[in-house]
Design a protein around this motif. Sequence first.
Motif, PDB file in Angstrom:
ATOM      1  N   UNK A 155      41.771  36.185  64.650  1.00  0.00           N
ATOM      2  CA  UNK A 155      41.322  34.737  65.189  1.00  0.00           C
ATOM      3  C   UNK A 155      40.548  34.446  66.097  1.00  0.00           C
ATOM      4  N   UNK A 156      40.413  33.342  66.097  1.00  0.00           N
ATOM      5  CA  UNK A 156      38.350  32.909  66.838  1.00  0.00           C
ATOM      6  C   UNK A 156      39.046  32.451  68.029  1.00  0.00           C
ATOM      7  N   UNK A 157      37.989  32.228  69.279  1.00  0.00           N
ATOM      8  CA  UNK A 157      38.655  32.667  71.010  1.00  0.00           C
ATOM      9  C   UNK A 157      38.528  30.140  70.575  1.00  0.00           C
ATOM     10  N   UNK A 158      39.820  30.204  71.639  1.00  0.00           N
ATOM     11  CA  UNK A 158      40.585  28.617  71.406  1.00  0.00           C
ATOM     12  C   UNK A 158      40.159  29.027  72.820  1.00  0.00           C
ATOM     13  N   UNK A 159      40.538  27.273  72.732  1.00  0.00           N
ATOM     14  CA  UNK A 159      40.844  26.537  74.249  1.00  0.00           C
ATOM     15  C   UNK A 159      42.430  26.203  74.459  1.00  0.00           C
ATOM     16  N   UNK A 160      42.517  27.065  75.008  1.00  0.00           N
ATOM     17  CA  UNK A 160      44.764  26.302  74.893  1.00  0.00           C
ATOM     18  C   UNK A 160      45.070  25.835  76.211  1.00  0.00           C
ATOM     19  N   UNK A 161      45.960  24.481  76.255  1.00  0.00           N
ATOM     20  CA  UNK A 161      46.384  24.296  76.945  1.00  0.00           C
ATOM     21  C   UNK A 161      47.642  23.749  77.322  1.00  0.00           C
ATOM     22  N   UNK A 162      47.951  24.540  77.892  1.00  0.00           N
ATOM     23  CA  UNK A 162      49.914  24.404  78.237  1.00  0.00           C
ATOM     24  C   UNK A 162      50.529  24.080  78.968  1.00  0.00           C
ATOM     25  N   UNK A 163      51.388  23.298  78.147  1.00  0.00           N
ATOM     26  CA  UNK A 163      51.817  21.820  79.143  1.00  0.00           C
ATOM     27  C   UNK A 163      53.267  21.827  79.658  1.00  0.00           C
ATOM     28  N   UNK A 164      53.953  22.522  80.689  1.00  0.00           N
ATOM     29  CA  UNK A 164      55.183  21.808  81.591  1.00  0.00           C
ATOM     30  C   UNK A 164      55.574  23.117  80.195  1.00  0.00           C
ATOM     31  N   UNK A 165      57.367  23.053  80.382  1.00  0.00           N
ATOM     32  CA  UNK A 165      57.855  24.472  79.724  1.00  0.00           C
ATOM     33  C   UNK A 165      58.114  25.253  81.506  1.00  0.00           C
ATOM     34  N   UNK A 166      59.257  26.471  80.635  1.00  0.00           N
ATOM     35  CA  UNK A 166      59.326  27.213  81.593  1.00  0.00           C
ATOM     36  C   UNK A 166      59.238  28.592  81.559  1.00  0.00           C
TER      37      UNK A 166
ATOM     38  N   UNK B  71      42.113  36.990  73.873  1.00  0.00           N
ATOM     39  CA  UNK B  71      40.675  36.683  73.170  1.00  0.00           C
ATOM     40  C   UNK B  71      41.172  34.842  74.010  1.00  0.00           C
ATOM     41  N   UNK B  72      41.877  34.247  74.112  1.00  0.00           N
ATOM     42  CA  UNK B  72      41.837  33.043  74.189  1.00  0.00           C
ATOM     43  C   UNK B  72      41.313  32.720  75.994  1.00  0.00           C
ATOM     44  N   UNK B  73      40.877  31.035  76.201  1.00  0.00           N
ATOM     45  CA  UNK B  73      41.271  30.304  77.320  1.00  0.00           C
ATOM     46  C   UNK B  73      42.521  29.569  77.587  1.00  0.00           C
ATOM     47  N   UNK B  74      43.131  29.710  78.306  1.00  0.00           N
ATOM     48  CA  UNK B  74      43.777  29.504  78.444  1.00  0.00           C
ATOM     49  C   UNK B  74      44.228  28.819  80.045  1.00  0.00           C
ATOM     50  N   UNK B  75      44.577  27.292  80.345  1.00  0.00           N
ATOM     51  CA  UNK B  75      44.871  26.618  81.481  1.00  0.00           C
ATOM     52  C   UNK B  75      46.170  26.425  81.496  1.00  0.00           C
ATOM     53  N   UNK B  76      46.469  26.058  82.648  1.00  0.00           N
ATOM     54  CA  UNK B  76      48.266  25.161  82.257  1.00  0.00           C
ATOM     55  C   UNK B  76      48.146  23.990  83.474  1.00  0.00           C
ATOM     56  N   UNK B  77      49.440  23.740  82.942  1.00  0.00           N
ATOM     57  CA  UNK B  77      49.086  22.252  83.926  1.00  0.00           C
ATOM     58  C   UNK B  77      51.329  21.669  83.444  1.00  0.00           C
ATOM     59  N   UNK B  78      51.853  21.453  84.817  1.00  0.00           N
ATOM     60  CA  UNK B  78      53.741  21.090  84.791  1.00  0.00           C
ATOM     61  C   UNK B  78      53.635  22.156  84.908  1.00  0.00           C
ATOM     62  N   UNK B  79      53.526  23.756  85.294  1.00  0.00           N
ATOM     63  CA  UNK B  79      53.932  24.924  85.226  1.00  0.00           C
ATOM     64  C   UNK B  79      54.668  24.875  86.804  1.00  0.00           C
ATOM     65  N   UNK B  80      53.624  24.448  87.970  1.00  0.00           N
ATOM     66  CA  UNK B  80      53.717  24.752  89.470  1.00  0.00           C
ATOM     67  C   UNK B  80      54.544  23.338  89.377  1.00  0.00           C
ATOM     68  N   UNK B  81      55.000  23.165  90.858  1.00  0.00           N
ATOM     69  CA  UNK B  81      55.713  22.060  91.574  1.00  0.00           C
ATOM     70  C   UNK B  81      53.732  21.125  92.172  1.00  0.00           C
ATOM     71  N   UNK B  82      53.264  22.227  92.399  1.00  0.00           N
ATOM     72  CA  UNK B  82      52.612  22.026  93.408  1.00  0.00           C
ATOM     73  C   UNK B  82      50.786  21.094  91.962  1.00  0.00           C
ATOM     74  N   UNK B  83      51.149  20.987  91.144  1.00  0.00           N
ATOM     75  CA  UNK B  83      50.121  20.255  89.484  1.00  0.00           C
ATOM     76  C   UNK B  83      50.404  19.349  90.715  1.00  0.00           C
ATOM     77  N   UNK B  84      48.931  18.027  90.799  1.00  0.00           N
ATOM     78  CA  UNK B  84      48.470  17.016  90.836  1.00  0.00           C
ATOM     79  C   UNK B  84      48.971  16.124  89.970  1.00  0.00           C
ATOM     80  N   UNK B  85      48.104  15.402  89.911  1.00  0.00           N
ATOM     81  CA  UNK B  85      48.409  13.697  88.813  1.00  0.00           C
ATOM     82  C   UNK B  85      47.619  14.273  87.503  1.00  0.00           C
ATOM     83  N   UNK B  86      48.170  13.791  86.513  1.00  0.00           N
ATOM     84  CA  UNK B  86      47.473  13.871  85.338  1.00  0.00           C
ATOM     85  C   UNK B  86      45.395  13.610  85.035  1.00  0.00           C
TER      86      UNK B  86
END
Length: 286
Positions: A1-12, A26-41
């Motif tokens: 699989x080619x290297x992808x930029x994944x953005x994981x939003x929310x969830x448990x 081998x992918x790039x991964x960032x998250x939003x909404x997984x921790x309560x210190x996340x800032x606004x959109x």
Amino acid sequence: MKNNNFVIIGGDKRQKYLGEYLKKCGNSVSTYGLYDWDDDTERLKTLIAPKSVIILPLPVSKNGKTIFMPFSKRELPLTRLISLLSDENKVFGGMFSEDFSNALKEKNIPFYDYYDSAFVSENAYLTAFGTLKIILEHIDFAVSQGVFAITGYGRVGRETAELLKKLSCDVTVFARSEEARTDASLHGCKAEELCKLSAAADKFDIIINTIPHKVIDAETLQKMRTDCKIIELASAPFGVNPEEAEKYSVSVIKAPGLPGKYTAKTAGELIGKKIVKTFQKEEKDE
């Protein structure tokens, strides 16, 4: 699989292990909404680039309006997320609503629901293990000595019954379908028509419900022993009314989303493998 930029939003907790799995691939991964210190959109806006792959939780939304983000104090409206996406992005998620799917289609945004039949089967297996953990937390006897009833014999009911039978438990399946009852019998369970649950209710230590509509009524509750517990695995509108059960001193243990609570690593990796296979198939077809 080619290297992808994944953005994981929310969830448990599953999303944490999902991210770790995708990084190992081998992918790039960032998250939003997984921790309560996340800032606004505005921060989310900076994370989503052209070609970013968006991974949403299971379920995508519980209220039909916002992304399911139980670990965050923030809310992310579905409409706000869609406004940040283009047809260059891809979206993965579990249990897309019709309205959300249509909104993605209107913007020509490719989306994939990883909650298909194969995933549901594997997820049911993890739910069965989570159910066993709940049972062990609420009994004071060897599980093999327990007498269990399971209402419904779909994927979750079947996996739970088979797991309990492997532990030498006494298991009775109550199902409307003759085919389901025959299948349960062939797998070593006792099997009865669902309408016979009330008459037998006083025999059980635990009743496990998997049917998403009321099947444990006042008559059944009245006949149950007060030391018997109901484990509610079904989704709304559920199989029993907890307030009604309380009137008869019967405990109801609500147990939604067990894979995310008790087998989060395995469940997260399961989602990751599903997503990786989707990309591998598309690359093969190119």
